[in-house]
Design a protein around this motif. Structure first.
Motif, PDB file in Angstrom:
ATOM      1  N   LEU A 142       0.804  -1.615   0.040  1.00  0.00           N
ATOM      2  CA  LEU A 142       0.088  -0.124   0.403  1.00  0.00           C
ATOM      3  C   LEU A 142       0.564   1.331   0.109  1.00  0.00           C
ATOM      4  O   LEU A 142       1.800   1.359   0.311  1.00  0.00           O
ATOM      5  N   ALA A 143       0.525   2.321  -0.849  1.00  0.00           N
ATOM      6  CA  ALA A 143       1.850   3.578  -1.409  1.00  0.00           C
ATOM      7  C   ALA A 143       1.258   4.397  -0.304  1.00  0.00           C
ATOM      8  O   ALA A 143       1.867   5.772   0.213  1.00  0.00           O
ATOM      9  N   ARG A 144      -0.289   4.293   0.666  1.00  0.00           N
ATOM     10  CA  ARG A 144      -0.734   5.157   1.457  1.00  0.00           C
ATOM     11  C   ARG A 144      -1.251   4.217   2.155  1.00  0.00           C
ATOM     12  O   ARG A 144      -1.735   3.351   2.150  1.00  0.00           O
ATOM     13  N   ASP A 145      -2.121   5.159   3.107  1.00  0.00           N
ATOM     14  CA  ASP A 145      -3.225   4.128   3.738  1.00  0.00           C
ATOM     15  C   ASP A 145      -4.124   4.694   3.459  1.00  0.00           C
ATOM     16  O   ASP A 145      -4.789   5.528   2.001  1.00  0.00           O
ATOM     17  N   PRO A 146      -5.343   3.564   3.558  1.00  0.00           N
ATOM     18  CA  PRO A 146      -6.509   3.539   2.590  1.00  0.00           C
ATOM     19  C   PRO A 146      -7.824   4.859   3.132  1.00  0.00           C
ATOM     20  O   PRO A 146      -7.688   5.486   4.375  1.00  0.00           O
ATOM     21  N   GLU A 147      -8.563   5.553   1.540  1.00  0.00           N
ATOM     22  CA  GLU A 147      -9.398   5.929   2.469  1.00  0.00           C
ATOM     23  C   GLU A 147     -10.569   5.826   1.986  1.00  0.00           C
ATOM     24  O   GLU A 147     -11.483   5.641   1.492  1.00  0.00           O
ATOM     25  N   ALA A 148     -11.317   5.922   3.450  1.00  0.00           N
ATOM     26  CA  ALA A 148     -13.025   5.666   3.411  1.00  0.00           C
ATOM     27  C   ALA A 148     -13.529   6.083   3.311  1.00  0.00           C
ATOM     28  O   ALA A 148     -13.567   7.351   3.861  1.00  0.00           O
ATOM     29  N   ARG A 149     -15.425   5.986   2.961  1.00  0.00           N
ATOM     30  CA  ARG A 149     -15.831   6.913   3.125  1.00  0.00           C
ATOM     31  C   ARG A 149     -17.309   6.375   2.812  1.00  0.00           C
ATOM     32  O   ARG A 149     -17.248   4.679   2.274  1.00  0.00           O
ATOM     33  N   THR A 150     -18.236   6.864   2.846  1.00  0.00           N
ATOM     34  CA  THR A 150     -19.915   5.838   3.129  1.00  0.00           C
ATOM     35  C   THR A 150     -20.381   7.281   1.849  1.00  0.00           C
ATOM     36  O   THR A 150     -20.425   8.426   1.787  1.00  0.00           O
ATOM     37  N   THR A 151     -21.309   6.521   1.018  1.00  0.00           N
ATOM     38  CA  THR A 151     -22.411   7.484  -0.044  1.00  0.00           C
ATOM     39  C   THR A 151     -23.251   7.618   1.065  1.00  0.00           C
ATOM     40  O   THR A 151     -23.505   7.197   1.544  1.00  0.00           O
ATOM     41  N   GLN A 152     -24.162   8.685   0.240  1.00  0.00           N
ATOM     42  CA  GLN A 152     -25.627   9.119   0.329  1.00  0.00           C
ATOM     43  C   GLN A 152     -26.151   7.729   0.705  1.00  0.00           C
ATOM     44  O   GLN A 152     -27.002   7.852   1.080  1.00  0.00           O
TER      45      GLN A 152
ATOM     46  N   GLY B 198     -25.710   5.231   1.345  1.00  0.00           N
ATOM     47  CA  GLY B 198     -24.918   3.981   3.250  1.00  0.00           C
ATOM     48  C   GLY B 198     -24.147   2.666   2.593  1.00  0.00           C
ATOM     49  O   GLY B 198     -23.745   2.524   3.259  1.00  0.00           O
ATOM     50  N   THR B 199     -23.546   3.718   1.178  1.00  0.00           N
ATOM     51  CA  THR B 199     -22.838   2.325   0.351  1.00  0.00           C
ATOM     52  C   THR B 199     -21.361   2.871   1.433  1.00  0.00           C
ATOM     53  O   THR B 199     -20.595   3.968   0.980  1.00  0.00           O
ATOM     54  N   SER B 200     -20.277   1.353   1.387  1.00  0.00           N
ATOM     55  CA  SER B 200     -19.207   1.928   2.809  1.00  0.00           C
ATOM     56  C   SER B 200     -17.905   1.631   1.499  1.00  0.00           C
ATOM     57  O   SER B 200     -18.634   0.739   0.665  1.00  0.00           O
ATOM     58  N   VAL B 201     -16.987   2.456   1.023  1.00  0.00           N
ATOM     59  CA  VAL B 201     -16.041   2.713  -0.118  1.00  0.00           C
ATOM     60  C   VAL B 201     -15.037   2.556  -0.037  1.00  0.00           C
ATOM     61  O   VAL B 201     -14.947   3.667   1.200  1.00  0.00           O
ATOM     62  N   THR B 202     -13.821   1.847   0.258  1.00  0.00           N
ATOM     63  CA  THR B 202     -12.852   2.445   0.932  1.00  0.00           C
ATOM     64  C   THR B 202     -11.392   2.017  -0.728  1.00  0.00           C
ATOM     65  O   THR B 202     -12.434   1.429  -1.603  1.00  0.00           O
ATOM     66  N   GLY B 203     -10.475   3.465  -0.848  1.00  0.00           N
ATOM     67  CA  GLY B 203      -9.949   2.953  -1.209  1.00  0.00           C
ATOM     68  C   GLY B 203      -8.320   3.027  -0.933  1.00  0.00           C
ATOM     69  O   GLY B 203      -7.720   3.747  -0.275  1.00  0.00           O
ATOM     70  N   ILE B 204      -7.919   1.925  -2.112  1.00  0.00           N
ATOM     71  CA  ILE B 204      -6.503   2.359  -1.752  1.00  0.00           C
ATOM     72  C   ILE B 204      -5.575   2.516  -2.974  1.00  0.00           C
ATOM     73  O   ILE B 204      -6.668   2.080  -4.320  1.00  0.00           O
ATOM     74  N   THR B 205      -4.311   2.091  -2.960  1.00  0.00           N
ATOM     75  CA  THR B 205      -3.747   2.138  -4.277  1.00  0.00           C
ATOM     76  C   THR B 205      -1.732   1.723  -3.667  1.00  0.00           C
ATOM     77  O   THR B 205      -1.275   1.715  -2.558  1.00  0.00           O
ATOM     78  N   VAL B 206      -2.307   0.283  -4.648  1.00  0.00           N
ATOM     79  CA  VAL B 206      -1.048  -0.991  -4.742  1.00  0.00           C
ATOM     80  C   VAL B 206       0.054  -0.247  -5.689  1.00  0.00           C
ATOM     81  O   VAL B 206      -0.237  -0.926  -6.640  1.00  0.00           O
TER      82      VAL B 206
ATOM     83  N   VAL C 292     -10.838  -3.028   5.101  1.00  0.00           N
ATOM     84  CA  VAL C 292      -9.671  -2.455   4.672  1.00  0.00           C
ATOM     85  C   VAL C 292      -9.712  -1.336   5.567  1.00  0.00           C
ATOM     86  O   VAL C 292      -8.109  -0.956   5.605  1.00  0.00           O
ATOM     87  N   GLY C 293     -10.848  -0.290   6.126  1.00  0.00           N
ATOM     88  CA  GLY C 293     -10.292   0.289   6.051  1.00  0.00           C
ATOM     89  C   GLY C 293     -10.145   0.516   7.639  1.00  0.00           C
ATOM     90  O   GLY C 293      -9.127   1.151   8.202  1.00  0.00           O
ATOM     91  N   GLN C 294     -10.453  -0.635   8.083  1.00  0.00           N
ATOM     92  CA  GLN C 294      -9.996  -1.168   9.539  1.00  0.00           C
ATOM     93  C   GLN C 294      -8.700  -1.382   9.655  1.00  0.00           C
ATOM     94  O   GLN C 294      -7.665  -0.958  10.239  1.00  0.00           O
ATOM     95  N   TYR C 295      -8.560  -2.208   8.394  1.00  0.00           N
ATOM     96  CA  TYR C 295      -6.462  -3.635   8.931  1.00  0.00           C
ATOM     97  C   TYR C 295      -6.116  -2.599   8.088  1.00  0.00           C
ATOM     98  O   TYR C 295      -4.583  -3.733   8.409  1.00  0.00           O
ATOM     99  N   CYS C 296      -6.090  -2.300   6.629  1.00  0.00           N
ATOM    100  CA  CYS C 296      -4.943  -2.108   6.479  1.00  0.00           C
ATOM    101  C   CYS C 296      -3.987  -0.267   6.248  1.00  0.00           C
ATOM    102  O   CYS C 296      -5.023   0.495   7.254  1.00  0.00           O
ATOM    103  N   SER C 297      -2.660  -0.999   6.241  1.00  0.00           N
ATOM    104  CA  SER C 297      -1.687   0.544   6.574  1.00  0.00           C
ATOM    105  C   SER C 297      -1.402   0.334   5.020  1.00  0.00           C
ATOM    106  O   SER C 297      -0.659  -0.274   4.761  1.00  0.00           O
TER     107      SER C 297
END
Length: 132
Positions: free
Chosen positions: A11-21, A23-31, A71-76
């Motif tokens: 992972l190039a950086r910590d995950p970026e987590a968000r929730t859509t309007q 209610g869907t959880s979305v997390t972006g990572i860069t590998v 992924v948002g909780q356990y990755c860094s």
């Protein structure tokens, strides 16, 4: 026909987590993945420090719902992961009317292959669940 992508990298950086309007959880990572550089004859070569010269590629990966939360909780940053998913292409028009294109991997499964780069107990993912 099949669209399957499998990459293993850090992972190039910590995950970026968000929730859509909605209610869907979305997390972006860069590998980040590496591959050996080759000279004009197709041979690998050493850099000035004596290591095989490498080229890095950065892959955008998007996770949804339960996988996104895990992924948002356990990755860094710095953590080694294996991602399985599919390649997704997008096209949009920016504010200046220019057509833009993007590519990402929509993850179906992520395996944690190491702990994150931090040394605190917050990054201890030995109890992380298996995620699909």
């Amino acid at each position: 026909m099949t669209n399957i992508a499998i990459i293993t990298g850090r992972l190039a950086r910590d995950p970026e987590a968000r929730t859509t309007q909605g209610g869907t959880s979305v997390t972006g990572i860069t590998v980040v993945t590496d591959r050996p550089l080759r000279d004009k004859d197709g041979q690998t070569y050493k850099d000035k420090n004596g290591y095989t010269a490498k080229e890095s590629e950065f892959h955008r990966v998007t996770c949804f719902n339960g996988l996104a939360k895990t992924v948002g909780q356990y990755c860094s940053k710095g953590q080694l992961v294996s991602v399985q998913g599919r390649i997704h292409y997008t096209q949009w028009e920016d504010k200046d009317g220019v057509t833009r294109y993007g590519t990402e991997i929509l993850a179906d499964k992520i395996d944690f292959l190491s702990r994150g780069s931090g040394s605190s107990d917050d990054n201890d993912n030995t109890d992380a669940p298996e995620i699909d």
